[in-house]
Write a protein that holds these residues in place. Sequence first.
Motif, mmCIF file in Angstrom:
data_model
loop_
_atom_site.group_PDB
_atom_site.id
_atom_site.type_symbol
_atom_site.label_atom_id
_atom_site.label_comp_id
_atom_site.label_asym_id
_atom_site.label_seq_id
_atom_site.Cartn_x
_atom_site.Cartn_y
_atom_site.Cartn_z
ATOM 1 N N PRO A 231 -5.226 5.063 2.231
ATOM 2 C CA PRO A 231 -5.680 4.567 0.927
ATOM 3 C C PRO A 231 -7.151 4.231 0.967
ATOM 4 O O PRO A 231 -7.694 3.862 2.008
ATOM 5 N N ALA B 205 0.405 13.770 -1.796
ATOM 6 C CA ALA B 205 -0.340 13.365 -3.001
ATOM 7 C C ALA B 205 -0.976 14.609 -3.586
ATOM 8 O O ALA B 205 -1.530 15.434 -2.844
ATOM 9 N N GLN C 115 0.819 -1.205 0.000
ATOM 10 C CA GLN C 115 0.000 0.000 0.000
ATOM 11 C C GLN C 115 0.858 1.262 0.000
ATOM 12 O O GLN C 115 0.539 2.253 -0.662
ATOM 13 N N SER C 116 1.954 1.220 0.756
ATOM 14 C CA SER C 116 2.852 2.379 0.794
ATOM 15 C C SER C 116 3.444 2.652 -0.582
ATOM 16 O O SER C 116 3.503 3.808 -1.028
ATOM 17 N N THR D 100 -6.873 8.090 -2.823
ATOM 18 C CA THR D 100 -6.371 8.533 -1.535
ATOM 19 C C THR D 100 -7.266 9.615 -0.968
ATOM 20 O O THR D 100 -7.800 10.441 -1.715
ATOM 21 N N GLN E 59 2.181 1.754 -3.476
ATOM 22 C CA GLN E 59 1.113 2.179 -4.381
ATOM 23 C C GLN E 59 0.725 3.638 -4.150
ATOM 24 O O GLN E 59 0.427 4.377 -5.093
ATOM 25 N N LEU E 60 0.734 4.054 -2.877
ATOM 26 C CA LEU E 60 0.447 5.454 -2.584
ATOM 27 C C LEU E 60 1.533 6.359 -3.157
ATOM 28 O O LEU E 60 1.255 7.410 -3.739
ATOM 29 N N PRO F 106 2.860 5.111 4.955
ATOM 30 C CA PRO F 106 2.111 6.270 4.469
ATOM 31 C C PRO F 106 1.356 6.947 5.600
ATOM 32 O O PRO F 106 0.874 6.296 6.526
#
Length: 321
Positions: A305, A192, A128-129, A139, A131-132, A301
Amino acid sequence: MTTPTTGRGYRDSSGTPSLLLDLINNTADPGYAAAAARRGESNHSWYEQPLAALGAALVGLILVIAYLHAHRAAPQTAKLHAELVKRVRAAQLMNDSLQHDLLGDQAKLNALRDKSLPAAGQLRSTLQSDQLAAGALTTFGTGMQVQLAVTAAPTATQAARVGVTTVTDTSPLSDKDIRSVVNELWHDGAEAISVNDIRLTPTSAIRFAGQAVLVDFQPITSPYVIRAIGDSDVLVTNFADSEVASRYHTLAALGGITFDWSQQNHLELPAGSAAKPNYAAPVTPGAAANGSPKPTPSPQPTVSPKPTPAPTSSSPTGGPR
């Protein structure tokens, strides 16, 4: 007593000399009249008038031919324009369809991955980290929103010649302005960012093509809405004190553009399209044992997410990305 009528010292009854009377009564010099008389007596050539008529006829013929040529080419130009518009709209519809299919495949992939991975653990957290960081996940979190817009749309005027853009057709905002704000938000701690609902990824590019701003080769128009997720207090404080904010406040005061920003308690940024690497490859355990550097674990992160839902319909206008 009689008054003489001739002579050098002639004076009228009032005592005014005759030379002064001539200057007052006959303002034109006699030489002008004599020159005009000589021109009238000169003989014109017999071919001057036919040549003048022939020249006028040639000029008229050239103007008529130019007019007919321009109007004869107009239908062909309009037909070509209509064909280009048709091709562009067909490409847009195809792109929307492919985007819809991509979202569906990503949703299926996420569902299969969620079934395969454990509900909690280091592997899921690391995935997940990553992908973020790559912008591959939808997000949400706190942050701020910045908006740049053109106050008056440029007047569509005909250019002087093909390929020339007049000054009135030039927008006061370009890709440099969008990049300035985006880079400042990254510098202020954003984790982001999206521009007009287009998620920025590590390989995103903001360019200028003609009079259009492109984000990852997707055209966007004014108003330009830039959303950033991060610590909202830190983002707002740092951005308010930045040179970028001061510059655009000054430009907005001069007129032509509007510039405003606000703190947001909840923002949701769409997932971006994953870039396919051409040269990068993951490190395998065998390669790491042979001396290849091990990949550095990604930090945890701080933004949350959000699972990507399966799309229900295709948006003909592009929809949120």
